[in-house]
Design a protein around this motif. Structure first.
Motif, short mmCIF file in Angstrom:
data_model
loop_
_atom_site.label_atom_id
_atom_site.label_comp_id
_atom_site.label_asym_id
_atom_site.label_seq_id
_atom_site.Cartn_x
_atom_site.Cartn_y
_atom_site.Cartn_z
N ILE A 541 -1.98 -4.05 11.29
CA ILE A 541 -1.01 -3.68 10.25
C ILE A 541 -1.57 -4.12 8.91
CG2 ILE A 541 1.32 -4.05 9.38
CD1 ILE A 541 2.23 -4.35 12.27
N VAL A 542 -1.79 -3.15 8.02
CA VAL A 542 -2.40 -3.40 6.72
C VAL A 542 -1.35 -3.61 5.64
CG1 VAL A 542 -3.93 -2.48 4.94
CG2 VAL A 542 -4.43 -2.09 7.37
N ALA A 543 -0.28 -2.79 5.67
CA ALA A 543 0.75 -2.87 4.62
C ALA A 543 2.05 -2.33 5.18
CB ALA A 543 0.32 -2.10 3.38
N VAL A 544 3.15 -2.77 4.57
CA VAL A 544 4.49 -2.28 4.90
C VAL A 544 5.14 -1.82 3.60
CG1 VAL A 544 6.74 -2.88 5.87
CG2 VAL A 544 4.67 -3.89 6.84
N ASN A 545 5.39 -0.53 3.53
CA ASN A 545 5.93 0.06 2.28
C ASN A 545 5.07 -0.28 1.08
OD1 ASN A 545 8.11 1.43 3.42
ND2 ASN A 545 9.47 -0.34 3.25
N GLY A 546 3.75 -0.25 1.28
CA GLY A 546 2.83 -0.52 0.19
C GLY A 546 2.56 -1.97 -0.10
N VAL A 547 3.29 -2.89 0.53
CA VAL A 547 3.09 -4.33 0.33
C VAL A 547 2.06 -4.83 1.34
CG1 VAL A 547 4.20 -6.59 0.31
CG2 VAL A 547 5.47 -4.58 -0.47
N ASP A 612 10.83 4.27 6.30
CA ASP A 612 9.84 3.38 5.71
C ASP A 612 8.47 3.63 6.34
OD1 ASP A 612 11.55 2.09 3.91
OD2 ASP A 612 12.27 0.74 5.47
N VAL A 613 7.44 3.14 5.65
CA VAL A 613 6.06 3.47 6.05
C VAL A 613 5.31 2.19 6.42
CG1 VAL A 613 3.86 4.45 5.31
CG2 VAL A 613 6.01 5.53 4.62
N ILE A 614 4.68 2.21 7.57
CA ILE A 614 3.83 1.12 8.04
C ILE A 614 2.40 1.63 8.06
CG2 ILE A 614 3.33 -0.48 9.91
CD1 ILE A 614 6.23 -0.19 10.81
N ARG A 615 1.54 1.00 7.29
CA ARG A 615 0.13 1.41 7.26
C ARG A 615 -0.64 0.56 8.27
NH1 ARG A 615 -2.53 1.99 1.56
NH2 ARG A 615 -1.22 3.85 1.71
N ILE A 623 -4.04 4.57 8.50
CA ILE A 623 -3.12 5.65 8.84
C ILE A 623 -1.72 5.20 8.48
CG2 ILE A 623 -2.19 7.09 10.70
CD1 ILE A 623 -4.79 6.62 12.23
N ASP A 624 -0.99 6.06 7.74
CA ASP A 624 0.40 5.77 7.37
C ASP A 624 1.32 6.34 8.43
OD1 ASP A 624 -0.27 4.45 5.09
OD2 ASP A 624 -0.06 6.18 3.76
#
Length: 829
Positions: A541-547, A612-615, A623-624
């Motif tokens: 997991i790289v980012a959560v909602n851009g964070v 919401d988006v998990i990258r 991948i988003d």
């Protein structure tokens, strides 16, 4: 002022017999807090001292399942760093005898270890072309030096026993002991297939004088968006730090509970001491001594003895941590610094003195407010008095100071605040219980037996010690009840909640082209059934909602999912047994933007929801994934569960492996494992029963630790109960003498007092069971996040133990009172 100290010193020459309980109670509580604080400080200093060794360098970069690029190595080398590469994964080890064992495989290059020395037996054994193994591996597989062992598709000889691993944070893992091979031999094993569960890491030792924090900042800027986990020596063992923080918080609160129980012992002891000196105090009052002078003399004496108790506790608390460090040497990753350390000892002393002053003021103030004449008759006709307003305010200030100190010095302040509130509510509950017992005893119809009537009347007569006795024993027994229920629930999670249709094996790292052969093997064994299989990828997991993941504001119990790799699968149709709590599943033929069904518990902890988006980073590509639904995952079902279940499409075309579960009869499990791992050497089979046995052993150790901590509170409760019995001993002796003079037999007097103590024990046990039940529910559900179950048999033992404890102390006090001779006492009166 000098008069106060002179009179106090003279009075203390007569001995401190009445305040011995005060000394013991304070010493026990202070020793517990000082020992926990000192041990924690020693471990933290040990981790700081050996952080670079545990990390394997000044900094470490973890890339998860993806190999780290050569560009990273070149970037570090350009800054003068010495670099070492390490890969860890699970694998099956197959001995010449055919026996096999799941192990934690660690592949290291020639530069390993950068810090410290690896130990082997025999010393100096080479690693290239062979392997080192922990003695447990050698013992279980019955290996001899030089024996060829299959690791994946490679056959490697045993070179040596692994006796020291400088960067090992903990002991043998949940999935097996350690085996060490050379990194150059890893490709020959065939274990590093695409999608295999592995952890790639690069460690670096920087030139002297290099600022590590600046280097890490520059590294992140040079390689943005990689999702790598970069740590320095201060975070060498974050799991150990978290465990120590929570354990020390729990142990400190147990110590505070013991100190709270000891505070009640202080109140009991001071009350008994005041009663024993009633004539002396009354004489001083009749001779014109001011109430404040009497109060000051008594306060100086109590605080002087409290200081002795605190010093004794500090001495014990300073000695215990080195012994604990020696006993835990096989568990802790570093040797704790021996100490002593000023801060934890000063904190423990502060707790002890505040507790002593808080609980001593009230009984001291009572003696100050009673007139001299009233003190002479106080033993027979207690006078109700109220301390002056300034003293009530001072007492309240001390209580607030004690609560403030507890909350301010805790790692989890909210939890500490709830503990303080729970302690106050528990005290009030036992006080209300005492009022109820006295009211009930007063209203019950008189029994026909004189001894029973006398026992009931003892509960509600003027000056009855019912509230004192109930509160004295109740706090400690509440802690024991809570500990018993917590331990029972922990054991039940593994021993009693195992699903009837739990799988026998998890098989991991099955390649796509190996699935037909795997299905053929499983299908050819009639006693093997319930084959379930899912595709498996490793995602970070790289980012959560851009964070960025490291900046996500997650609750403590959900931060684990933001660290390292996570399992990721995809499914067109909703898997059997899925329970959606929000959103809906995508159509079976969906081929649009990547969607994900996410764990509802993690979503709550991260503050995210539908849309919401998990990258995630999969095989080096970001991948988003948009959250389409939330699932309630039953992890204890032991089915194949993933926090992330994505829609097919893009992920279905990525290289991946498979995970499969099967159920097999016990007699067929060894044959199944042999056939699968012989035909598919890269596949690892994890026997569920072995993992559960390891977990059960771990829970047994936790349960033993909980029992030891509960025993501290039990000892404190026993001391307080002894003090409570001693506080009323003079009155009991007088009653025994009068009753015997009026014709009562020893058995009748003893029976009356045992009725009193038995009812008190039963009442205290029932209230302690209630408090322990609520406390255990809060800890198991709120802190551990596990299911809680009511265990009546454990509570029943608590209630019976309470009654037995109370009767035992009551019988001892009764025997001492009955031995008193009537003539000397009557002549003196």
């Amino acid at each position: 002022m000098w008069l106060i100290f002179r009179l106090a010193r003279r009075d203390l020459r007569g001995g401190v017999r009445g305040l011995r309980i005060v000394l013991a109670c304070l010493a026990l509580g202070v020793a517990a807090i000082a020992a926990v604080g000192t041990l924690r400080e020693g471990i933290e200093r040990g981790l700081a001292r050996d952080g670079a060794r545990l990390l394997g360098g000044d900094l470490a970069v973890q890339g998860g399942a993806d190999p780290l690029p050569q560009d990273l190595r070149d970037w570090l080398a350009a800054r003068g760093a010495r670099v070492s590469e390490v890969v860890t994964m699970r694998s099956m080890l197959v001995a010449p005898s055919g026996e096999r064992l799941l192990v934690e495989l660690k592949a290291v290059d020639a530069a390993w270890p950068l810090i410290g020395e690896a130990g082997s037996d025999p010393q100096g054994a080479g690693l290239a072309g062979g392997f080192w193994a922990e003695p447990l591996v050698i013992e279980r597989l019955r290996l001899q030096p030089g024996d060829p062992v299959r690791v994946g598709t490679a056959v490697l000889p045993l070179r040596a026993a692994l006796t020291a691993e400088p960067d090992r944070v903990s002991t043998s893992s949940l999935f097996g002991p350690r085996v060490l091979i050379a990194l150059a031999d890893l490709p020959a094993t065939g274990l590093l297939a695409p999608g295999a569960i592995a952890e790639h890491a690069l460690r670096a030792v920087l030139p002297p004088g290099t600022d590590v924090a600046t280097t890490i900042t520059d590294l992140r800027a040079a390689f943005p968006g990689t999702g790598w986990r970069i740590r320095d020596a201060t975070a060498a063992a974050p799991g150990v730090n978290r465990f120590i923080d929570r354990t020390s918080l729990f142990m400190t609160l147990v110590g505070l509970t013991s100190l709270l129980v000891g505070g009640i012992g202080v109140a009991n002891g001071v009350s008994a001491w005041i009663e024993a000196r009633a004539r002396s105090i009354a004489t001083l009052r009749c001779l014109g001594a001011a109430p404040v002078l009497v109060f000051a003399i008594c306060l100086v004496q109590v605080l002087a003895l409290a200081g002795l108790g605190v010093l004794a506790g500090l001495a014990v608390g300073a000695v215990l941590p080195p012994l604990a460090g020696w006993a835990l040497s096989g568990v802790l990753p570093v040797a704790p610094d021996p100490g002593p350390f000023l801060q934890p000892l000063a904190l423990a002393a502060g707790y002890g003195l505040l507790t002593a002053a808080t609980f001593a003021l009230w009984p001291l103030a009572r003696a100050m407010r009673i007139s001299g004449a009233a003190l002479f008759r106080d033993a027979l006709q207690p006078e109700r008095v109220r301390p002056p307003g300034w003293l009530i305010a001072a007492n309240l200030g001390l209580v607030l100071a004690l609560v403030g100190l507890t909350v301010a010095t805790a790692q989890e302040r909210l939890f500490a605040a709830w503990f303080c509130l729970a302690a106050l509510v528990t005290l009030l509950l036992f006080r209300a219980g005492a009022w109820g017992v006295m009211r009930l005893a007063r209203r019950l119809p008189a029994p026909p037996w004189p001894w029973a009537r006398l026992g009931l009347s003892n509960l509600h007569r003027p000056g009855a010690p019912t509230p004192l006795m109930l509160v004295s024993v109740g706090i400690g027994l509440s802690t024991l009840a809570a500990v018993a229920l917590i331990e029972g629930n922990l054991r039940r999670q593994v021993a009693e909640q195992l699903p009837e249709r739990a799988p026998s094996f998890f098989f991991i790292d099955i390649q796509n082209d190996q699935m037909p052969e795997f299905r053929r093997i499983v299908g050819g064994m009639p006693s093997v059934q319930d084959l379930r299989e899912v595709p498996s990828l490793r995602a970070r997991i790289v980012a959560v909602n851009g964070v960025p993941a490291e900046q996500v504001q997650a609750t403590p119990e959900t931060t684990w999912a933001l660290r390292g790799d996570r399992g990721l699968t995809y499914a067109a149709a909703m898997p059997e047994g899925t329970r959606l709590v929000a959103g809906s599943w995508w159509p079976a033929d969906y081929d649009g933007r990547p969607l994900v069904s996410f764990d509802a518990a993690l979503a709550r902890g991260w503050g995210i929801g539908l849309g919401d988006v998990i990258r995630v980073n999969v095989l080096g590509r970001d991948i988003d994934l948009q959250v389409a639904s939330l699932r309630d995952i039953a992890w204890r079902s032991l089915d194949i569960n993933f926090t992330l279940v994505a829609s097919p499409g893009l992920l279905a075309r990525a290289p991946h492996t498979h995970i499969a579960t099967v159920r097999a009869a016990p007699e067929a499990q060894a044959a199944l494992l042999k056939r699968v791992t012989d035909a598919l050497p890269n596949v690892s089979g994890i026997r569920v029963a072995d993992v559960l046995a390891t977990v059960a052993a771990l829970l047994g150790q936790i349960g033993a630790a909980l029992s030891v901590t509960g025993a501290v509170t039990l000892v404190a409760g026993a001391l307080v109960l002894a003090g409570a019995v001693a506080a009323g001993q003079r009155r009991r002796i007088q009653e025994a003498v009068i009753l015997k003079s009026l014709g009562a037999t020893r058995s009748q007097v003893r029976a009356a007092w045992l009725v009193e103590f038995g009812i008190l024990g039963l009442a205290a046990g029932l209230i302690a069971a209630l408090v322990g039940t609520l406390a255990s529910w809060a800890v198991v559900r709120g802190v551990m996040g596990a299911d809680w179950s009511f265990l009546p048999e454990r509570l029943g033992l608590t209630v019976l133990g309470c009654v037995a404890l109370m009767l035992g102390f009551g019988y001892a006090g009764t025997a001492a009172a009955l031995r008193a001779r009537a003539a000397p006492l009557l002549r003196n009166e």
